[in-house]
Each structure stands twice: as structure tokens, then as C-alpha cells.
Design a protein around this motif. Structure first.
Motif, PDB file in Angstrom:
ATOM      1  N   GLN A  96     -73.661-117.026  -2.190  1.00  0.00           N
ATOM      2  CA  GLN A  96     -74.921-116.822  -2.906  1.00  0.00           C
ATOM      3  C   GLN A  96     -75.406-118.116  -3.561  1.00  0.00           C
ATOM      4  O   GLN A  96     -76.602-118.417  -3.552  1.00  0.00           O
ATOM      5  CB  GLN A  96     -74.759-115.711  -3.950  1.00  0.00           C
ATOM      6  CG  GLN A  96     -74.490-114.348  -3.358  1.00  0.00           C
ATOM      7  CD  GLN A  96     -75.585-113.882  -2.419  1.00  0.00           C
ATOM      8  OE1 GLN A  96     -76.770-114.157  -2.612  1.00  0.00           O
ATOM      9  NE2 GLN A  96     -75.198-113.185  -1.363  1.00  0.00           N
ATOM     10  N   THR A  97     -74.478-118.879  -4.127  1.00  0.00           N
ATOM     11  CA  THR A  97     -74.845-120.161  -4.746  1.00  0.00           C
ATOM     12  C   THR A  97     -75.373-121.130  -3.701  1.00  0.00           C
ATOM     13  O   THR A  97     -76.384-121.808  -3.930  1.00  0.00           O
ATOM     14  CB  THR A  97     -73.641-120.762  -5.498  1.00  0.00           C
ATOM     15  OG1 THR A  97     -73.261-119.849  -6.540  1.00  0.00           O
ATOM     16  CG2 THR A  97     -73.972-122.118  -6.094  1.00  0.00           C
TER      17      THR A  97
ATOM     18  N   CYS B 109     -87.950-125.171  -1.307  1.00  0.00           N
ATOM     19  CA  CYS B 109     -89.050-124.657  -2.125  1.00  0.00           C
ATOM     20  C   CYS B 109     -90.085-125.756  -2.344  1.00  0.00           C
ATOM     21  O   CYS B 109     -89.738-126.901  -2.655  1.00  0.00           O
ATOM     22  CB  CYS B 109     -88.509-124.160  -3.462  1.00  0.00           C
ATOM     23  SG  CYS B 109     -89.771-123.429  -4.529  1.00  0.00           S
ATOM     24  N   ALA B 110     -91.333-125.417  -2.188  1.00  0.00           N
ATOM     25  CA  ALA B 110     -92.409-126.396  -2.310  1.00  0.00           C
ATOM     26  C   ALA B 110     -92.778-126.718  -3.753  1.00  0.00           C
ATOM     27  O   ALA B 110     -93.399-127.743  -4.028  1.00  0.00           O
ATOM     28  CB  ALA B 110     -93.652-125.888  -1.573  1.00  0.00           C
TER      29      ALA B 110
ATOM     30  N   SER C 132     -79.822-124.077  -1.385  1.00  0.00           N
ATOM     31  CA  SER C 132     -80.570-124.353  -0.154  1.00  0.00           C
ATOM     32  C   SER C 132     -82.026-123.932  -0.326  1.00  0.00           C
ATOM     33  O   SER C 132     -82.947-124.632   0.120  1.00  0.00           O
ATOM     34  CB  SER C 132     -79.934-123.601   1.013  1.00  0.00           C
ATOM     35  OG  SER C 132     -80.699-123.749   2.179  1.00  0.00           O
ATOM     36  N   GLY C 133     -82.224-122.805  -0.984  1.00  0.00           N
ATOM     37  CA  GLY C 133     -83.591-122.350  -1.261  1.00  0.00           C
ATOM     38  C   GLY C 133     -84.340-123.321  -2.149  1.00  0.00           C
ATOM     39  O   GLY C 133     -85.535-123.549  -1.960  1.00  0.00           O
TER      40      GLY C 133
ATOM     41  N   PHE D 251     -81.418-110.599  -7.317  1.00  0.00           N
ATOM     42  CA  PHE D 251     -80.405-111.095  -6.392  1.00  0.00           C
ATOM     43  C   PHE D 251     -80.876-112.188  -5.432  1.00  0.00           C
ATOM     44  O   PHE D 251     -80.239-113.230  -5.329  1.00  0.00           O
ATOM     45  CB  PHE D 251     -79.862-109.942  -5.524  1.00  0.00           C
ATOM     46  CG  PHE D 251     -79.084-108.919  -6.278  1.00  0.00           C
ATOM     47  CD1 PHE D 251     -77.762-109.147  -6.635  1.00  0.00           C
ATOM     48  CD2 PHE D 251     -79.662-107.710  -6.623  1.00  0.00           C
ATOM     49  CE1 PHE D 251     -77.034-108.198  -7.336  1.00  0.00           C
ATOM     50  CE2 PHE D 251     -78.938-106.750  -7.313  1.00  0.00           C
ATOM     51  CZ  PHE D 251     -77.625-106.994  -7.676  1.00  0.00           C
ATOM     52  N   ASP D 252     -81.919-111.931  -4.686  1.00  0.00           N
ATOM     53  CA  ASP D 252     -82.208-112.672  -3.465  1.00  0.00           C
ATOM     54  C   ASP D 252     -83.215-113.804  -3.654  1.00  0.00           C
ATOM     55  O   ASP D 252     -84.425-113.577  -3.722  1.00  0.00           O
ATOM     56  CB  ASP D 252     -82.706-111.703  -2.392  1.00  0.00           C
ATOM     57  CG  ASP D 252     -82.656-112.282  -1.000  1.00  0.00           C
ATOM     58  OD1 ASP D 252     -82.423-113.499  -0.859  1.00  0.00           O
ATOM     59  OD2 ASP D 252     -82.840-111.511  -0.051  1.00  0.00           O
ATOM     60  N   ALA D 253     -82.708-115.022  -3.695  1.00  0.00           N
ATOM     61  CA  ALA D 253     -83.561-116.208  -3.826  1.00  0.00           C
ATOM     62  C   ALA D 253     -84.534-116.315  -2.654  1.00  0.00           C
ATOM     63  O   ALA D 253     -85.648-116.827  -2.807  1.00  0.00           O
ATOM     64  CB  ALA D 253     -82.699-117.465  -3.911  1.00  0.00           C
ATOM     65  N   ARG D 254     -84.141-115.816  -1.489  1.00  0.00           N
ATOM     66  CA  ARG D 254     -84.998-115.913  -0.296  1.00  0.00           C
ATOM     67  C   ARG D 254     -86.268-115.081  -0.430  1.00  0.00           C
ATOM     68  O   ARG D 254     -87.223-115.301   0.308  1.00  0.00           O
ATOM     69  CB  ARG D 254     -84.228-115.480   0.950  1.00  0.00           C
ATOM     70  CG  ARG D 254     -83.068-116.419   1.287  1.00  0.00           C
ATOM     71  CD  ARG D 254     -82.203-115.829   2.348  1.00  0.00           C
ATOM     72  NE  ARG D 254     -81.661-114.575   1.815  1.00  0.00           N
ATOM     73  CZ  ARG D 254     -80.888-113.751   2.491  1.00  0.00           C
ATOM     74  NH1 ARG D 254     -80.556-114.016   3.720  1.00  0.00           N
ATOM     75  NH2 ARG D 254     -80.426-112.646   1.926  1.00  0.00           N
ATOM     76  N   LYS D 255     -86.301-114.155  -1.375  1.00  0.00           N
ATOM     77  CA  LYS D 255     -87.505-113.356  -1.603  1.00  0.00           C
ATOM     78  C   LYS D 255     -88.457-114.034  -2.582  1.00  0.00           C
ATOM     79  O   LYS D 255     -89.620-113.653  -2.654  1.00  0.00           O
ATOM     80  CB  LYS D 255     -87.132-111.966  -2.134  1.00  0.00           C
ATOM     81  CG  LYS D 255     -86.443-111.093  -1.127  1.00  0.00           C
ATOM     82  CD  LYS D 255     -86.148-109.736  -1.729  1.00  0.00           C
ATOM     83  CE  LYS D 255     -85.450-108.836  -0.728  1.00  0.00           C
ATOM     84  NZ  LYS D 255     -85.112-107.525  -1.335  1.00  0.00           N
ATOM     85  N   VAL D 256     -87.968-114.999  -3.342  1.00  0.00           N
ATOM     86  CA  VAL D 256     -88.772-115.612  -4.403  1.00  0.00           C
ATOM     87  C   VAL D 256     -89.190-117.034  -4.053  1.00  0.00           C
ATOM     88  O   VAL D 256     -90.370-117.388  -4.137  1.00  0.00           O
ATOM     89  CB  VAL D 256     -88.000-115.612  -5.743  1.00  0.00           C
ATOM     90  CG1 VAL D 256     -88.765-116.354  -6.818  1.00  0.00           C
ATOM     91  CG2 VAL D 256     -87.703-114.190  -6.177  1.00  0.00           C
TER      92      VAL D 256
END
Length: 177
Positions: free
Chosen positions: A108-109, A119-120, A114-115, A71-76
Motif C-alpha cells: 500500500q505504501t 500525480c499532476a 508511486s501515485g 484506502f485507495d490512493a488510485r481513486k484520488v
């Protein structure tokens, strides 16, 4: 199939089911020479999915760090660094997870995109093209098909490179590999 290194920070690889898109995405990531992170979005809810995941593990081979997060892009995404390439396999399963959990798909999209911006690492996203078939018979399947189409449009707009894979053959739709 020869794969060159990535020319952009976000690459989207789409195609139909069993079209060769995951194998192409994996080869693309390997060709970068960077540390390889694999963002696994599927949830293993039955034996058939377990077998599919096992086949993908064998196909992918060693040298990958797997991050399981349905689910969570903020965790990856914050984990990935400039020396990494992150493979999200796949956006379709990620979307399915959110759809079935009745989450706000637009929210969520937006969080996912945004993630990506923050992301680096270089990012490779695998996603299914579901709009080439017949109109589904039920409301949930039609809702999914429409949501997948909107997600693919958003991913392609954000991507530096978009590649369609059909019958194992890549066709560059945007940018260059």
C-alpha cells in the motif's frame, strides 16, 4: 503564523497529536492560490470521530473540494491536476485503516508513493510523529508505531519539503517553504 507558497511538489507536514499540523497544512495550501482538494482519509466510526471531522470542516472553511477515500490512493491522486494542490489529511489515518484491515502495508505504501510520482498536482501530506513517546504496551500499538515510523521515513525521503510542527510552530527539516 505566516506561510509562504510551496517550493516543492511534495510537502510533508508532521507533528504530534493536536500540534497544529493540519491548520498549518491548510494555510500552506491556501497560500498557493491553487484550487484546493482535501483528501479525507478518516473513517467516521463513532461520535468522537464525527465531532473531530466537524471541527476540521469548520477550521478549514470554504473553498475546498473534499475527496473521501480511506484506502485507495488510485481513486484520488489521478483526479488532481496541475492547477490544484492536494492535501492528504492524514497519512496516519490512511495507515491505520490499512493496518486494521490487515492489508499489506508495504504494498500500500509503494502504491501511495508511486501515485505521488504520477500525480499532476502539488501534494501536502499531514502525518503524525508517533515515535517520540514511550514504547506501547501491546503488540498492535507497537506494530502501528513501527509502521508509522517507516511510512514517515518513506514520505520524507520522497518529499521536497518536510516541516515538523510542534505547539503550532513550524520547523523546516528538509527543503524550504
Amino acid at each position: 503564523m505566516r506561510v509562504s507558497t510551496l517550493s516543492g511538489r511534495v510537502t510533508v507536514i508532521l507533528g504530534g497529536a493536536a500540534s497544529g499540523k493540519s491548520a498549518f497544512a491548510e494555510q500552506t495550501c491556501v497560500s498557493t492560490g491553487k484550487n484546493r482538494l482535501y483528501w479525507a482519509t478518516s473513517q467516521i466510526l463513532d461520535e468522537e470521530m464525527q465531532k473531530k471531522v466537524s471541527r476540521h470542516l469548520v477550521q478549514r472553511g470554504g473553498g475546498w473540494t473534499t475527496l473521501e477515500e480511506p484506502f485507495d490512493a488510485r481513486k484520488v491522486l489521478p483526479i488532481a491536476q496541475p492547477e490544484d494542490v492536494l492535501l492528504m489529511d492524514c497519512a496516519t489515518m490512511w495507515l491505520t485503516n490499512h493496518l486494521l484491515a490487515d492489508h499489506d502495508l508495504q504494498k500500500q505504501t509503494e502504491a501511495l508513493l508511486s501515485g505521488f510520482d504520477n500525480c499532476a498536482a502539488d501534494i501536502v501530506v499531514v502525518t503524525n510523529e508517533t515515535g517520540l513517546g514511550i514504547v506501547p504496551e501491546n503488540a498492535l500499538a507497537r506494530r502501528f508505531r513501527e509502521a508509522q515510523g517507516r511510512l514517515n521515513i518513506a514520505l520524507a525521503a520522497r518529499a521536497d519539503c518536510v516541516v515538523m510542527v510542534a505547539a503550532g510552530l513550524p520547523m523546516v527539516l528538509k527543503g524550504a517553504l
